[in-house]
Motif scaffolding. Sequence first.
Motif, PDB file in Angstrom:
ATOM      1  N   ALA A 221     -21.338  15.981  59.804  1.00  0.00           N
ATOM      2  CA  ALA A 221     -20.091  15.613  60.133  1.00  0.00           C
ATOM      3  C   ALA A 221     -18.980  16.402  59.148  1.00  0.00           C
ATOM      4  O   ALA A 221     -17.736  16.867  59.601  1.00  0.00           O
ATOM      5  CB  ALA A 221     -19.837  14.169  59.968  1.00  0.00           C
ATOM      6  N   LYS A 222     -19.294  16.471  57.979  1.00  0.00           N
ATOM      7  CA  LYS A 222     -18.631  16.992  56.646  1.00  0.00           C
ATOM      8  C   LYS A 222     -18.468  18.810  57.215  1.00  0.00           C
ATOM      9  O   LYS A 222     -17.422  19.216  57.146  1.00  0.00           O
ATOM     10  CB  LYS A 222     -19.114  16.976  55.645  1.00  0.00           C
ATOM     11  CG  LYS A 222     -18.953  15.617  55.021  1.00  0.00           C
ATOM     12  CD  LYS A 222     -19.070  15.607  53.643  1.00  0.00           C
ATOM     13  CE  LYS A 222     -18.808  14.069  52.953  1.00  0.00           C
ATOM     14  NZ  LYS A 222     -17.482  13.831  53.006  1.00  0.00           N
ATOM     15  N   ARG A 223     -19.720  19.166  57.838  1.00  0.00           N
ATOM     16  CA  ARG A 223     -19.431  20.778  58.216  1.00  0.00           C
ATOM     17  C   ARG A 223     -18.539  20.711  59.363  1.00  0.00           C
ATOM     18  O   ARG A 223     -17.596  21.891  59.286  1.00  0.00           O
ATOM     19  CB  ARG A 223     -20.992  21.048  58.316  1.00  0.00           C
ATOM     20  CG  ARG A 223     -20.981  22.502  58.767  1.00  0.00           C
ATOM     21  CD  ARG A 223     -22.437  23.001  59.362  1.00  0.00           C
ATOM     22  NE  ARG A 223     -22.373  22.377  60.704  1.00  0.00           N
ATOM     23  CZ  ARG A 223     -22.123  23.091  61.880  1.00  0.00           C
ATOM     24  NH1 ARG A 223     -21.057  24.121  61.623  1.00  0.00           N
ATOM     25  NH2 ARG A 223     -22.113  22.459  62.982  1.00  0.00           N
ATOM     26  N   VAL A 224     -18.638  20.057  60.419  1.00  0.00           N
ATOM     27  CA  VAL A 224     -18.027  20.065  61.448  1.00  0.00           C
ATOM     28  C   VAL A 224     -16.518  19.901  60.998  1.00  0.00           C
ATOM     29  O   VAL A 224     -15.544  20.408  61.560  1.00  0.00           O
ATOM     30  CB  VAL A 224     -18.531  19.276  62.546  1.00  0.00           C
ATOM     31  CG1 VAL A 224     -17.562  19.189  63.925  1.00  0.00           C
ATOM     32  CG2 VAL A 224     -19.932  19.844  63.093  1.00  0.00           C
ATOM     33  N   ASP A 225     -16.178  18.539  60.723  1.00  0.00           N
ATOM     34  CA  ASP A 225     -15.021  18.086  60.520  1.00  0.00           C
ATOM     35  C   ASP A 225     -14.146  18.652  59.135  1.00  0.00           C
ATOM     36  O   ASP A 225     -12.816  18.808  59.243  1.00  0.00           O
ATOM     37  CB  ASP A 225     -14.842  16.661  60.450  1.00  0.00           C
ATOM     38  CG  ASP A 225     -15.367  16.081  61.718  1.00  0.00           C
ATOM     39  OD1 ASP A 225     -15.352  16.479  62.609  1.00  0.00           O
ATOM     40  OD2 ASP A 225     -15.757  14.780  61.623  1.00  0.00           O
ATOM     41  N   GLY A 226     -14.985  18.682  58.133  1.00  0.00           N
ATOM     42  CA  GLY A 226     -14.251  19.126  57.045  1.00  0.00           C
ATOM     43  C   GLY A 226     -14.547  20.410  56.146  1.00  0.00           C
ATOM     44  O   GLY A 226     -13.764  20.810  55.489  1.00  0.00           O
ATOM     45  N   GLY A 227     -15.367  21.315  57.231  1.00  0.00           N
ATOM     46  CA  GLY A 227     -15.434  22.708  56.777  1.00  0.00           C
ATOM     47  C   GLY A 227     -16.539  22.758  55.788  1.00  0.00           C
ATOM     48  O   GLY A 227     -16.432  23.925  55.027  1.00  0.00           O
ATOM     49  N   LEU A 228     -17.349  22.125  55.736  1.00  0.00           N
ATOM     50  CA  LEU A 228     -18.332  21.939  54.499  1.00  0.00           C
ATOM     51  C   LEU A 228     -19.272  23.277  54.759  1.00  0.00           C
ATOM     52  O   LEU A 228     -19.715  23.727  55.943  1.00  0.00           O
ATOM     53  CB  LEU A 228     -19.334  20.830  54.367  1.00  0.00           C
ATOM     54  CG  LEU A 228     -20.554  20.998  53.463  1.00  0.00           C
ATOM     55  CD1 LEU A 228     -19.850  20.929  52.097  1.00  0.00           C
ATOM     56  CD2 LEU A 228     -21.277  19.943  53.803  1.00  0.00           C
ATOM     57  N   VAL A 229     -19.434  24.164  53.661  1.00  0.00           N
ATOM     58  CA  VAL A 229     -20.130  25.553  54.139  1.00  0.00           C
ATOM     59  C   VAL A 229     -21.508  25.422  53.267  1.00  0.00           C
ATOM     60  O   VAL A 229     -22.453  25.866  53.919  1.00  0.00           O
ATOM     61  CB  VAL A 229     -19.418  26.766  53.328  1.00  0.00           C
ATOM     62  CG1 VAL A 229     -20.072  27.806  53.420  1.00  0.00           C
ATOM     63  CG2 VAL A 229     -18.031  26.663  53.798  1.00  0.00           C
ATOM     64  N   ASP A 230     -21.382  24.859  52.231  1.00  0.00           N
ATOM     65  CA  ASP A 230     -22.903  24.793  51.434  1.00  0.00           C
ATOM     66  C   ASP A 230     -22.813  23.585  50.440  1.00  0.00           C
ATOM     67  O   ASP A 230     -21.899  22.941  49.965  1.00  0.00           O
ATOM     68  CB  ASP A 230     -23.039  26.157  50.697  1.00  0.00           C
ATOM     69  CG  ASP A 230     -24.499  26.385  50.015  1.00  0.00           C
ATOM     70  OD1 ASP A 230     -25.329  25.615  50.644  1.00  0.00           O
ATOM     71  OD2 ASP A 230     -24.725  26.925  49.194  1.00  0.00           O
TER      72      ASP A 230
END
Length: 68
Positions: free
Chosen positions: A15-24
């Motif tokens: 969810a952080k990747r999709v919504d918040g742009g978490l890369v790594d």
Amino acid sequence: MIENTCKSLAERLEAKRVDGGLVDIKFYIKPYSGCELQDIYDEVDALLNAVDDPSRVEDFAFGDRRAS
């Protein structure tokens, strides 16, 4: 319990990747430190709870560039 915790953590990071742009994200754990797997999940959960609290987070610019 561990499988449920792991799945919940995976869903939370996704969810952080999709919504918040978490890369790594990386977690370095010393081998043979004596901690249990549940201890690791608890520490990661505490870290993510802190990151989700806007009063405990500030932006940090690395000065790197990303090509679109």
